[in-house]
Motif scaffolding. Structure first.
Motif, PDB file in Angstrom:
ATOM      1  N   HIS A  68     -10.671 -27.314  -8.408  1.00  0.00           N
ATOM      2  CA  HIS A  68     -10.707 -25.966  -7.846  1.00  0.00           C
ATOM      3  C   HIS A  68      -9.759 -25.843  -6.652  1.00  0.00           C
ATOM      4  O   HIS A  68      -9.078 -24.829  -6.485  1.00  0.00           O
ATOM      5  CB  HIS A  68     -12.127 -25.582  -7.419  1.00  0.00           C
ATOM      6  N   GLY A  69      -9.731 -26.867  -5.812  1.00  0.00           N
ATOM      7  CA  GLY A  69      -8.865 -26.845  -4.650  1.00  0.00           C
ATOM      8  C   GLY A  69      -7.392 -26.804  -5.039  1.00  0.00           C
ATOM      9  O   GLY A  69      -6.589 -26.110  -4.405  1.00  0.00           O
ATOM     10  N   ALA A  70      -7.032 -27.539  -6.089  1.00  0.00           N
ATOM     11  CA  ALA A  70      -5.649 -27.537  -6.561  1.00  0.00           C
ATOM     12  C   ALA A  70      -5.261 -26.141  -7.061  1.00  0.00           C
ATOM     13  O   ALA A  70      -4.139 -25.681  -6.813  1.00  0.00           O
ATOM     14  CB  ALA A  70      -5.454 -28.573  -7.659  1.00  0.00           C
ATOM     15  N   THR A  71      -6.187 -25.461  -7.721  1.00  0.00           N
ATOM     16  CA  THR A  71      -5.934 -24.095  -8.187  1.00  0.00           C
ATOM     17  C   THR A  71      -5.718 -23.164  -7.001  1.00  0.00           C
ATOM     18  O   THR A  71      -4.795 -22.345  -7.002  1.00  0.00           O
ATOM     19  CB  THR A  71      -7.108 -23.596  -9.051  1.00  0.00           C
TER      20      THR A  71
ATOM     21  N   LEU B  95      -2.126 -20.194  -3.172  1.00  0.00           N
ATOM     22  CA  LEU B  95      -1.623 -20.024  -1.802  1.00  0.00           C
ATOM     23  C   LEU B  95      -0.116 -20.237  -1.731  1.00  0.00           C
ATOM     24  O   LEU B  95       0.592 -19.526  -1.010  1.00  0.00           O
ATOM     25  CB  LEU B  95      -2.332 -20.989  -0.847  1.00  0.00           C
ATOM     26  N   GLN B  96       0.380 -21.201  -2.475  1.00  0.00           N
ATOM     27  CA  GLN B  96       1.822 -21.458  -2.481  1.00  0.00           C
ATOM     28  C   GLN B  96       2.587 -20.231  -2.975  1.00  0.00           C
ATOM     29  O   GLN B  96       3.633 -19.887  -2.418  1.00  0.00           O
ATOM     30  CB  GLN B  96       2.143 -22.676  -3.350  1.00  0.00           C
ATOM     31  N   ARG B  97       2.057 -19.570  -3.996  1.00  0.00           N
ATOM     32  CA  ARG B  97       2.716 -18.357  -4.509  1.00  0.00           C
ATOM     33  C   ARG B  97       2.566 -17.199  -3.533  1.00  0.00           C
ATOM     34  O   ARG B  97       3.539 -16.527  -3.188  1.00  0.00           O
ATOM     35  CB  ARG B  97       2.113 -17.958  -5.856  1.00  0.00           C
ATOM     36  N   ARG B  98       1.350 -16.955  -3.082  1.00  0.00           N
ATOM     37  CA  ARG B  98       1.072 -15.804  -2.218  1.00  0.00           C
ATOM     38  C   ARG B  98       1.725 -15.914  -0.840  1.00  0.00           C
ATOM     39  O   ARG B  98       2.031 -14.908  -0.220  1.00  0.00           O
ATOM     40  CB  ARG B  98      -0.432 -15.649  -2.012  1.00  0.00           C
ATOM     41  N   CYS B  99       1.902 -17.129  -0.382  1.00  0.00           N
ATOM     42  CA  CYS B  99       2.391 -17.343   0.991  1.00  0.00           C
ATOM     43  C   CYS B  99       3.853 -17.761   1.028  1.00  0.00           C
ATOM     44  O   CYS B  99       4.310 -18.345   2.006  1.00  0.00           O
ATOM     45  CB  CYS B  99       1.497 -18.361   1.696  1.00  0.00           C
ATOM     46  N   HIS B 100       4.577 -17.479  -0.053  1.00  0.00           N
ATOM     47  CA  HIS B 100       6.035 -17.564  -0.071  1.00  0.00           C
ATOM     48  C   HIS B 100       6.576 -18.975   0.155  1.00  0.00           C
ATOM     49  O   HIS B 100       7.619 -19.140   0.771  1.00  0.00           O
ATOM     50  CB  HIS B 100       6.633 -16.611   0.974  1.00  0.00           C
TER      51      HIS B 100
ATOM     52  N   GLN C 216       2.550 -17.214   7.270  1.00  0.00           N
ATOM     53  CA  GLN C 216       1.771 -17.550   6.077  1.00  0.00           C
ATOM     54  C   GLN C 216       2.305 -18.840   5.454  1.00  0.00           C
ATOM     55  O   GLN C 216       1.535 -19.728   5.082  1.00  0.00           O
ATOM     56  CB  GLN C 216       1.869 -16.428   5.050  1.00  0.00           C
ATOM     57  N   ARG C 217       3.615 -18.925   5.345  1.00  0.00           N
ATOM     58  CA  ARG C 217       4.259 -20.095   4.750  1.00  0.00           C
ATOM     59  C   ARG C 217       3.946 -21.349   5.563  1.00  0.00           C
ATOM     60  O   ARG C 217       3.667 -22.415   5.001  1.00  0.00           O
ATOM     61  CB  ARG C 217       5.775 -19.857   4.686  1.00  0.00           C
TER      62      ARG C 217
END
Length: 84
Positions: free
Chosen positions: A36-39, A44-49, A69-70
């Motif tokens: 779940h954490g990996a998901t 977060l990687q996508r949403r936070c650029h 965010q990044r």
């Protein structure tokens, strides 16, 4: 004698701080290395650029916000890569 006591206190504090940091690193790993954490981390990687530019032409405030965010996601990854 007082110097020895002060040195011992500083050494003990340093050990306690390192133990707390190691515990925190373990917690990050337990959280984000689970399925779940990996998901969540991928999201977060996508949403936070993480893999795209954070520069918004003509809007330094938005650029700074996105870079913040990044930076948060980079911190998580840094914690996951630390050795204990």
């Amino acid at each position: 004698m007082a110097d020895e006591q002060q040195n011992q206190n500083q050494e003990n504090q340093s050990k306690e701080q390192q133990e707390k940091l190691n515990d925190l690193i373990k917690t990050y790993k337990l959280t984000f290395e689970s399925e779940h954490g990996a998901t969540v981390l991928e999201d977060l990687q996508r949403r936070c650029h993480l893999f795209s530019t954070t520069n918004v032409k003509g809007d330094s405030h938005e650029s700074a916000f996105m870079e913040g965010q990044r930076a948060a996601v980079l911190f998580i990854i840094q914690m996951l890569n630390r050795k204990i």
